[in-house]
Structure formats: C-alpha cells, structure tokens
Design an enzyme around this catalytic site. Structure first.
Site, PDB file in Angstrom:
ATOM      1  N   ARG A  99      -1.948  -8.951  13.262  1.00  0.00           N
ATOM      2  CA  ARG A  99      -2.390  -7.904  12.325  1.00  0.00           C
ATOM      3  C   ARG A  99      -3.180  -8.505  11.164  1.00  0.00           C
ATOM      4  NH1 ARG A  99       3.112  -5.702  11.191  1.00  0.00           N
ATOM      5  NH2 ARG A  99       2.195  -4.350   9.630  1.00  0.00           N
ATOM      6  N   ARG A 116     -10.263   2.116   8.069  1.00  0.00           N
ATOM      7  CA  ARG A 116      -9.738   0.783   8.292  1.00  0.00           C
ATOM      8  C   ARG A 116     -10.770  -0.128   8.942  1.00  0.00           C
ATOM      9  NH1 ARG A 116      -4.196   0.629   8.582  1.00  0.00           N
ATOM     10  NH2 ARG A 116      -3.209  -1.256   9.333  1.00  0.00           N
ATOM     11  N   LYS A 150       0.824  -1.226   0.000  1.00  0.00           N
ATOM     12  CA  LYS A 150       0.000   0.000   0.000  1.00  0.00           C
ATOM     13  C   LYS A 150       0.846   1.258   0.000  1.00  0.00           C
ATOM     14  CE  LYS A 150      -1.955  -0.466   3.861  1.00  0.00           C
ATOM     15  NZ  LYS A 150      -1.927  -1.068   4.975  1.00  0.00           N
ATOM     16  N   ARG A 178      10.685  -2.471  11.920  1.00  0.00           N
ATOM     17  CA  ARG A 178       9.462  -1.997  12.573  1.00  0.00           C
ATOM     18  C   ARG A 178       9.090  -2.951  13.702  1.00  0.00           C
ATOM     19  NH1 ARG A 178       4.664  -0.411   8.472  1.00  0.00           N
ATOM     20  NH2 ARG A 178       3.425  -1.472  10.070  1.00  0.00           N
TER      21      ARG A 178
HETATM   22  P1  ADP Z   1       0.013  -2.259   7.999  1.00  0.00           P
HETATM   23  O1  ADP Z   1      -1.105  -2.006   7.045  1.00  0.00           O
HETATM   24  O2  ADP Z   1       1.190  -2.892   7.343  1.00  0.00           O
HETATM   25  O3  ADP Z   1      -0.430  -2.961   9.255  1.00  0.00           O
HETATM   26  P2  ADP Z   1       0.105   0.563   8.737  1.00  0.00           P
HETATM   27  O4  ADP Z   1       1.341   1.388   8.737  1.00  0.00           O
HETATM   28  O5  ADP Z   1      -0.994   0.900   7.807  1.00  0.00           O
HETATM   29  O6  ADP Z   1       0.647  -0.918   8.494  1.00  0.00           O
HETATM   30  O7  ADP Z   1      -0.521   0.511  10.211  1.00  0.00           O
HETATM   31  C1  ADP Z   1       0.266   0.220  11.331  1.00  0.00           C
HETATM   32  C2  ADP Z   1      -0.590   0.307  12.595  1.00  0.00           C
HETATM   33  O8  ADP Z   1      -1.156   1.625  12.745  1.00  0.00           O
HETATM   34  C3  ADP Z   1      -1.805  -0.624  12.678  1.00  0.00           C
HETATM   35  O9  ADP Z   1      -1.445  -1.910  13.132  1.00  0.00           O
HETATM   36  C4  ADP Z   1      -2.688   0.128  13.691  1.00  0.00           C
HETATM   37  O10 ADP Z   1      -2.214  -0.087  15.014  1.00  0.00           O
HETATM   38  C5  ADP Z   1      -2.438   1.581  13.382  1.00  0.00           C
HETATM   39  N1  ADP Z   1      -3.426   2.191  12.467  1.00  0.00           N
HETATM   40  C6  ADP Z   1      -3.160   2.670  11.224  1.00  0.00           C
HETATM   41  N2  ADP Z   1      -4.269   3.181  10.672  1.00  0.00           N
HETATM   42  C7  ADP Z   1      -5.284   3.020  11.568  1.00  0.00           C
HETATM   43  C8  ADP Z   1      -6.674   3.324  11.581  1.00  0.00           C
HETATM   44  N3  ADP Z   1      -7.285   3.920  10.537  1.00  0.00           N
HETATM   45  N4  ADP Z   1      -7.409   3.012  12.678  1.00  0.00           N
HETATM   46  C9  ADP Z   1      -6.822   2.426  13.735  1.00  0.00           C
HETATM   47  N5  ADP Z   1      -5.512   2.110  13.795  1.00  0.00           N
HETATM   48  C10 ADP Z   1      -4.728   2.401  12.729  1.00  0.00           C
END
Ligand code: ADP
Length: 191
Positions: free
Chosen positions: A145, A88, A13, A134
């Site tokens: 996740r 999300r 993404k 990370r």
């Molecule tokens: P990935 O999609 O690889 O898990 P991201 O960088 O998109 O990585 O997200 C990392 C973390 O950030 C998630 O595991 C969550 O804890 C938090 N997060 C990101 N976006 C949201 C959201 N819209 N609502 C709640 N938590 C979020």
C-alpha cells in the site's frame, strides 16, 4: 466547505476527517470505509472490491465513481463534504475535476496533505492492526500500500499544488494539535 485529505496509510486521515466533519457540520465521505461497508453487505460493488482491498490494490475507477457520485452530489448540496481516500489517482482527480466544471458548487476548495514519516506510520499501523484487525494491515500488504501510494497517489499533490489549493500539514503531532493546524489553515482561506 469542500475538503479533501490526502495521506499515506496510517497517517490519520480518517481520524481528522471525522473531527473536521463534526466541526464544520459537513458530511464525511471515506472511500475506504464505504468500500468496506459494501464488502460487509455483500453488494455487487463489494463482491468485486473485496479482492482488491484484501491485497492493498486500488479498486477499479468505475466502481469508485459509481459508489461515490450520488453521495458526493448530495453532500455538496447539503453544505459540503470532507473526502478521505478519493480522488486517489491522477486520473480520478482529472475525471472528478472535469465533471465538477459542469456542476455548480461541487469542486474541491482545499486539499490537506497530512505529512507523516515512514517510521511513525509503521508504528501507528502496527497499533491499528492490533486494535482493529483490518485484513490489509499485515506487514506485506502495508508495504504494498505504501508503494501504491507513492506511485499512484503522490502525483495528486502536484496537481492540487499547481491549482493553489494544497495545504501541507505536519501530521506527526498529537491528534488535537494536527486538528488545530488544519482548522486554522482552512479558516484562513475564508471559504
Ligand atoms: P489507507 O489509506 O489506510 O490505505 P483506506 O481505508 O483509505 O486506507 O483504503 C483502503 C483500500 O480501499 C485501499 O487500499 C484501496 O484498495 C481501496 N480504495 C479506497 N479508496 C479508493 C479509491 N479512491 N480508488 C481505488 N481504491 C480505493
């Protein structure tokens, strides 16, 4: 142009969002990146979010809305955005949708689902863990996740499909090919 990318962790993404933002001259808003920046700066949002991030749990909606409202509004006024990571959950999508009914030219026009199978995801995440370190890329947190995505995020796809704005893209191709497929699909919408 207002786009959203939805995909399992590790599907690419962030990579595609950056390329799309440059290509269309729009802002990239990545909720994960923004959260990690809040944590690094030690802000109030960052201090609350840190634990959730660490464990691969979703950060409470209110913090997400607080963090993203102003940047989203500003990006929408300045030509658009590519979102990655928000909405999300179905609730986040429904709240965002109802707010967008009140504000002109802010609602999503297309949602890209980047489809990548579990084997390939694991490979990519292992490579990313070695490269970036990370803290949520260890094996147990990754498994969690995936589960969170399956239960909380996948229902979004039906929501956007029923609104007729979902594009399903095969993410198991080289980065440039995935990008090509996304841009031709988006361009054919004549947004
Ligand atoms: P990935 O999609 O690889 O898990 P991201 O960088 O998109 O990585 O997200 C990392 C973390 O950030 C998630 O595991 C969550 O804890 C938090 N997060 C990101 N976006 C949201 C959201 N819209 N609502 C709640 N938590 C979020």
């Amino acid at each position: 142009m207002r786009l959203l990318l939805v995909a399992y962790p590790g599907a690419g993404k962030g990579t595609q969002a950056t390329k799309l933002a440059v290509h269309y001259g729009i802002a990239q808003l990545s909720s994960g990146e923004l959260l990690r920046a809040e944590v690094a700066r030690g802000t109030r949002i960052g201090r609350v979010a840190a634990d959730y991030l660490e464990h691969g749990d979703l950060v409470p909606d209110e913090l997400i809305f607080e963090m993203l409202s102003a940047p989203l509004l500003q990006a929408a006024r300045n030509g658009g955005y590519v979102l990655d990571g928000f909405p999300r959950t179905l609730r986040q999508a429904e709240v965002a949708y109802s707010v967008a009914q009140e504000i002109k030219d802010i609602e999503l026009q297309a949602v890209v689902y980047l489809r990548v199978g579990p084997e390939e995801l694991r490979k990519r995440l292992q490579a990313r863990a070695a490269r970036e370190g990370r803290t949520d890329d260890d094996e147990i947190t990754i498994a969690h996740r995936f589960k969170v995505f399956e239960t909380q995020t996948e229902p979004l796809l039906g929501f956007y499909a029923s609104r007729g704005i979902l594009l399903d893209v095969n993410g198991e191709q080289p980065v440039g090919d995935v990008f090509g497929v996304i841009t031709s699909a988006v361009d054919s919408l004549h947004i």
